[in-house]
Design an enzyme around this catalytic site. Structure first.
Site, short mmCIF file in Angstrom:
data_model
loop_
_atom_site.label_atom_id
_atom_site.label_comp_id
_atom_site.label_asym_id
_atom_site.label_seq_id
_atom_site.Cartn_x
_atom_site.Cartn_y
_atom_site.Cartn_z
N HIS A 29 -9.21 -4.05 -1.43
CA HIS A 29 -8.19 -3.24 -0.75
C HIS A 29 -8.56 -1.75 -0.81
O HIS A 29 -8.54 -1.05 0.20
CB HIS A 29 -6.83 -3.49 -1.41
N GLU A 30 -8.90 -1.29 -2.02
CA GLU A 30 -9.24 0.14 -2.19
C GLU A 30 -10.55 0.48 -1.49
O GLU A 30 -10.68 1.54 -0.87
CB GLU A 30 -9.31 0.51 -3.68
N CYS B 43 0.85 -1.20 0.00
CA CYS B 43 0.00 0.00 0.00
C CYS B 43 0.88 1.24 0.00
O CYS B 43 1.87 1.30 0.72
CB CYS B 43 -0.88 -0.01 1.24
N HIS C 293 -10.18 1.32 2.11
CA HIS C 293 -9.70 2.67 2.43
C HIS C 293 -10.88 3.64 2.63
O HIS C 293 -10.77 4.60 3.39
CB HIS C 293 -8.82 3.20 1.30
ZN ZN Z 1 -3.79 0.96 0.07
#
Ligand code: ZN
Length: 177
Positions: free
Chosen positions: A144-145, A102, A148
């Site tokens: 993953h995104e 990341c 966030h």
């Molecule tokens: Zn990330």
């Protein structure tokens, strides 16, 4: 010359931990120039993706731009995709662990469990509602995104400290595979 001035927030910055709000002005000049700049930025730094909150904009949008490079040699080539106000509609029960990194946590890789297949809906840059399915690497990237946007980072999902590696060790390991 770059036409952006982004700093990627690093782990520890409380802004990485907030729940972002939906984008309400998708067709606005502001949103489009932000996305254009974010797009150039993630390309310049050879990122696989970046979420708006990583540059301090607490809005539910991210970019996926998977293509193979030295840091991610096995990444599939995909058309860069702007994902606005995403939802995960369904996720498969089979879970796989694979390596993630990341931009907000540089130098570290970890094995992260993710759903192998997901069905998602989001709004595209042109304002269209998209419903699609992703599997494997792209499914992992999307999750993953998406995390966030809810203030979650990949280390939160790691099951054991044994699954965390410094990037230089990881590079050594994969070069021996
Ligand atoms: Zn990330």
């Amino acid at each position: 010359m770059n036409d952006y001035d982004f700093q990627v927030l690093q782990l520890g910055d409380p802004n990485l931990r907030i729940i972002s709000l939906p984008v309400t002005d998708i067709s606005s000049e502001r949103t489009h120039s932000f996305i254009t700049a974010l797009f150039r930025f993630v390309t310049d730094v050879h990122g696989m993706g970046i979420a708006a909150p990583q540059v301090g904009t607490a809005e539910r949008l991210f970019i996926m731009s998977s293509k193979p490079n030295a840091r991610y040699p096995y990444a599939p080539e995909m058309e860069p995709t702007v994902v606005i106000n995403p939802e995960i509609l369904w996720q498969s029960s089979d879970i796989e662990k694979d390596w993630e990194g990341c931009l907000s946590i540089p130098g570290i890789r970890a094995l992260v469990p993710r759903h192998n297949i997901i069905k998602v809906a989001y709004t595209s840059l042109s304002g269209h509602q998209i419903t699609t399915e992703y599997s494997g690497f792209i499914s992992r990237l999307f999750q993953h995104e998406f995390d966030h946007l809810d203030g979650v980072v990949f280390l939160d999902r790691v099951e054991s400290a044994d699954d965390i590696m410094m990037e230089n060790q990881w590079v050594k390991m994969i070069s021996q595979l």
